[in-house]
Structure formats: C-alpha cells, structure tokens
Motif scaffolding. Structure first.
Motif, PDB file in Angstrom:
ATOM      1  N   GLY A 125       3.767   3.313   5.404  1.00 16.55           N
ATOM      2  CA  GLY A 125       5.024   3.971   5.191  1.00 16.55           C
ATOM      3  C   GLY A 125       4.967   5.496   5.993  1.00 16.55           C
ATOM      4  N   ILE A 126       3.915   5.565   6.938  1.00 17.50           N
ATOM      5  CA  ILE A 126       4.015   6.998   7.708  1.00 17.50           C
ATOM      6  C   ILE A 126       4.283   6.463   9.172  1.00 17.50           C
ATOM      7  CG2 ILE A 126       2.416   8.752   8.457  1.00 17.50           C
ATOM      8  CD1 ILE A 126       0.950   8.229   6.106  1.00 17.50           C
ATOM      9  N   LYS A 127       5.501   6.773   9.542  1.00 17.48           N
ATOM     10  CA  LYS A 127       5.919   6.473  10.970  1.00 17.48           C
ATOM     11  C   LYS A 127       5.032   6.792  12.105  1.00 17.48           C
ATOM     12  CE  LYS A 127      10.107   6.298  13.673  1.00 17.48           C
ATOM     13  NZ  LYS A 127      11.811   6.458  13.511  1.00 17.48           N
ATOM     14  N   GLU A 128       4.345   8.015  12.117  1.00 15.41           N
ATOM     15  CA  GLU A 128       3.587   8.247  13.045  1.00 15.41           C
ATOM     16  C   GLU A 128       2.265   7.298  13.440  1.00 15.41           C
ATOM     17  OE1 GLU A 128       0.339  11.981  14.336  1.00 15.41           O
ATOM     18  OE2 GLU A 128       1.463  12.016  12.458  1.00 15.41           O
ATOM     19  N   LEU A 129       1.938   6.596  12.126  1.00 11.34           N
ATOM     20  CA  LEU A 129       0.903   5.379  12.265  1.00 11.34           C
ATOM     21  C   LEU A 129       1.671   3.999  12.465  1.00 11.34           C
ATOM     22  CD1 LEU A 129      -1.586   6.953   9.627  1.00 11.34           C
ATOM     23  CD2 LEU A 129      -1.672   7.266  12.047  1.00 11.34           C
ATOM     24  N   SER A 130       2.641   3.875  11.639  1.00  8.72           N
ATOM     25  CA  SER A 130       3.154   2.611  11.893  1.00  8.72           C
ATOM     26  C   SER A 130       4.279   2.070  12.855  1.00  8.72           C
ATOM     27  CB  SER A 130       3.574   2.174  10.500  1.00  8.72           C
ATOM     28  OG  SER A 130       4.648   3.071  10.123  1.00  8.72           O
ATOM     29  N   LYS A 184       4.532  11.168  -2.543  1.00  4.76           N
ATOM     30  CA  LYS A 184       3.945  10.117  -1.667  1.00  4.76           C
ATOM     31  C   LYS A 184       4.875  10.167  -0.407  1.00  4.76           C
ATOM     32  CE  LYS A 184       1.302   6.943  -4.628  1.00  4.76           C
ATOM     33  NZ  LYS A 184       1.313   5.542  -4.953  1.00  4.76           N
ATOM     34  N   GLN A 185       3.923  10.032   0.745  1.00  4.70           N
ATOM     35  CA  GLN A 185       4.713  10.323   1.874  1.00  4.70           C
ATOM     36  C   GLN A 185       5.281   8.956   2.216  1.00  4.70           C
ATOM     37  OE1 GLN A 185       2.514  11.706   5.329  1.00  4.70           O
ATOM     38  NE2 GLN A 185       4.006  11.356   6.804  1.00  4.70           N
ATOM     39  N   PHE A 186       6.608   8.941   2.833  1.00 11.24           N
ATOM     40  CA  PHE A 186       7.188   7.508   3.171  1.00 11.24           C
ATOM     41  C   PHE A 186       8.505   7.906   3.914  1.00 11.24           C
ATOM     42  CE2 PHE A 186       9.935   4.019   3.140  1.00 11.24           C
ATOM     43  CZ  PHE A 186       8.974   2.816   3.048  1.00 11.24           C
ATOM     44  N   ASP A 187       8.183   7.872   5.458  1.00 14.98           N
ATOM     45  CA  ASP A 187       9.467   8.169   6.356  1.00 14.98           C
ATOM     46  C   ASP A 187       9.741   6.851   7.308  1.00 14.98           C
ATOM     47  OD1 ASP A 187       7.273   7.910   8.068  1.00 14.98           O
ATOM     48  OD2 ASP A 187       7.311  10.202   8.714  1.00 14.98           O
ATOM     49  N   VAL A 188       9.669   5.772   6.815  1.00 13.15           N
ATOM     50  CA  VAL A 188      10.215   4.756   7.403  1.00 13.15           C
ATOM     51  C   VAL A 188      11.307   3.634   6.426  1.00 13.15           C
ATOM     52  CG1 VAL A 188       8.071   4.289   8.689  1.00 13.15           C
ATOM     53  CG2 VAL A 188       8.339   3.149   6.405  1.00 13.15           C
ATOM     54  N   ARG A 247       0.983  -1.291   0.003  1.00  7.14           N
ATOM     55  CA  ARG A 247       0.074   0.043   0.061  1.00  7.14           C
ATOM     56  C   ARG A 247       0.786   1.183  -0.188  1.00  7.14           C
ATOM     57  NH1 ARG A 247      -2.157  -3.605   3.641  1.00  7.14           N
ATOM     58  NH2 ARG A 247      -4.128  -4.534   3.372  1.00  7.14           N
ATOM     59  N   PHE A 248       1.591   1.397  -0.922  1.00  8.03           N
ATOM     60  CA  PHE A 248       2.794   2.685  -1.033  1.00  8.03           C
ATOM     61  C   PHE A 248       1.886   3.843  -1.227  1.00  8.03           C
ATOM     62  CE2 PHE A 248       6.188   4.742  -3.599  1.00  8.03           C
ATOM     63  CZ  PHE A 248       6.883   4.849  -2.337  1.00  8.03           C
ATOM     64  N   GLY A 249       2.329   4.643  -0.092  1.00  6.80           N
ATOM     65  CA  GLY A 249       1.731   5.882   0.026  1.00  6.80           C
ATOM     66  C   GLY A 249       0.450   6.039   1.037  1.00  6.80           C
ATOM     67  N   ARG A 297      17.045   3.923   0.980  1.00  5.97           N
ATOM     68  CA  ARG A 297      17.737   4.188  -0.359  1.00  5.97           C
ATOM     69  C   ARG A 297      16.933   3.905  -1.505  1.00  5.97           C
ATOM     70  NH1 ARG A 297      24.185   3.413   0.985  1.00  5.97           N
ATOM     71  NH2 ARG A 297      24.179   4.393   3.011  1.00  5.97           N
ATOM     72  N   ILE A 298      15.939   2.884  -1.429  1.00  7.00           N
ATOM     73  CA  ILE A 298      15.032   2.653  -2.505  1.00  7.00           C
ATOM     74  C   ILE A 298      13.692   3.484  -2.508  1.00  7.00           C
ATOM     75  CG2 ILE A 298      13.991   0.750  -3.562  1.00  7.00           C
ATOM     76  CD1 ILE A 298      16.139  -1.076  -2.813  1.00  7.00           C
ATOM     77  N   ALA A 299      12.897   3.227  -1.438  1.00  5.96           N
ATOM     78  CA  ALA A 299      11.898   3.908  -1.343  1.00  5.96           C
ATOM     79  C   ALA A 299      11.671   5.344  -1.434  1.00  5.96           C
ATOM     80  CB  ALA A 299      11.306   3.578   0.197  1.00  5.96           C
ATOM     81  N   GLN A 300      12.816   6.128  -0.792  1.00  7.58           N
ATOM     82  CA  GLN A 300      12.740   7.400  -0.784  1.00  7.58           C
ATOM     83  C   GLN A 300      12.828   8.250  -1.949  1.00  7.58           C
ATOM     84  OE1 GLN A 300      12.251  10.138   1.363  1.00  7.58           O
ATOM     85  NE2 GLN A 300      11.824   8.647   3.191  1.00  7.58           N
TER      86      GLN A 300
END
Length: 237
Positions: free
Chosen positions: A161-166, A212-216, A155-157, A201-204
């Motif tokens: 991928g949101i650290k606050e939630l995951s 899309k937001q992704f900070d993990v 579920r990319f995006g 390094r791949i996802a960012q």
C-alpha cells in the motif's frame, strides 16, 4: 538456482526445491530470521543478505526475484549483467522505461527474462488458449477481465500500500494478471486508446482509522480500444 526475496519468493524456493531438474543452492533476503527459517525448511546450502554478494559467490544459472516492485528493475538488470536467466515477479517494473531497460539488459546478455504471470499456466487458461488458437470461439472483438479480491487488501499497512515501493495498488497488483491473460487470449492487438479511473474510497478511511500508510488505489477500472476494432474492459479491486 537462487531466490531473492522470501515473501512471495518462498513459493519459488519450494518449487525449485521440489523440481527434479532444479537445484536450489542459495537464497537471499534482508530478514535473517526468514532466511534461516527457509534454509532449515528446504535444506538450502547457503544464505545471503546481499544479492550482489550472492551473484559473485555462486555459480548460478538463474534467479527468481520476488521483492517489492521498486527493486525489480535494478536487481533484474544486475542479475542479467552477471549472466543469469531471470524469473521476476509481476509487475515487471514501476514504469515503462524501467521495463524497457530490463528488456535491453536481457537482450544484451543473451539471457531469458520472464515475468511471473502464473495464471497463464493454469489448466483452464491453457485449455481456453487452445480453443482460441483453433478458432473455436471465433473473432474476439470484446473482452471484460475482472479481479475483485474479496479477502481484502494484502498485508494492509505493508509495502503493497506504499506507492514508493509498490508503484500502485489493485491495478498493478491484481489487474496486471487479468490484463496479461486478456491480451494473450486476444492475440495482442495494438492498443489505440486507453482511459481509466482509480479510487481509494474504502481503503483511505480504514488506513486513517488504523493509523497505517496507504497511498495507492483500492479500485481501478479501464477501457482499452484496439486498432482491429476490439474493446477490453478491465476491473481490479
């Protein structure tokens, strides 16, 4: 039984619906459309958008909690306070302190709290555990447990991928399954030191490209040394 969260929880609901010793009477989700869809599919008597209202209105024995990781602890503790047994999706919580509070609530309520480490219940894992317990494989002094998810980021995006939630990425999503299996098979030796590294390094670059937001992390690796001299290497990506 009741189910909160109908993403992963849809599988829980289907399981209860099909089991001859379970009665699925209520489901809860913030998405009304999803609620109605699952209600229609499984013929669930009642639906809710508020978990507390479900706890108060229903005479439940237990509940599955399958929501974003941030809400595992508060919903689990609330359910236990209402006297319910709880099956909570992995990971157990965002932090060790949250997990300790969940355990304390279960002890105080004299109710069962189980985390859904489902891979323990596969035929292969069960057979291997029997062999380990019988001494067939001998003393386990080294383990390497790996999960490389080749289908990409789930579920990319979304909230994964949101650290606050995951609370984290590949390690807290996939690695916990492999860590649980390894510790279970090794007999839960006492950890002495833990070292590790995480990478994104791949996802960012992909997240920036697709806005899309992704900070993990998308890759995590670790080394655990135990008091009995055993060593475990863990990889998740």
């Amino acid at each position: 039984m009741g189910v909160i969260g109908l993403g992963m929880g849809r599988g829980h609901a289907r399981g209860y619906h099909s089991h001859p010793q379970a009665d699925l009477v209520a489901i809860c989700d913030m998405d009304v459309g999803r609620l109605q869809e699952v209600q229609s599919e499984l013929d669930v008597p009642r639906i809710y958008t508020d978990a507390e209202k479900m706890f108060c209105a229903e005479e439940l024995d237990g509940v599955s909690i399958a929501v974003p990781n941030k809400y595992h602890a508060p919903l689990t503790i609330a359910a236990l306070k209402h006297g319910l047994h709880v099956l909570c999706e992995k990971p157990m919580a965002m932090t060790v302190k949250e997990a300790e509070r969940m355990n304390a609530a279960a002890t105080k309520a004299s109710r069962s709290l189980m985390i859904n480490f489902s891979f323990r219940f596969t035929e292969a894992a069960y057979a291997l555990k029997q062999q380990v317990d019988a001494g067939v494989v001998g003393d386990i002094y080294f383990g390497r447990s790996v999960w490389h998810r080749r289908r990409g980021i789930p579920r990319f995006g979304g909230w994964f991928g949101i650290k606050e939630l995951s609370g984290g990425g590949a390690l807290i999503d996939l690695g916990v399954h492999r860590l649980d299996l390894a510790l279970w098979l090794m007999g839960y030796p006492e950890p002495v030191t833990v070292t590790g590294s995480t990478y994104d390094r791949i996802a960012q670059p992909l997240a920036k490209k697709e806005r899309k937001q992704f900070d993990v992390e998308d890759l995590a690796c670790g080394l655990v040394k135990f008091a009995n001299g055993a060593t475990l290497i863990l990889e998740a990506s």
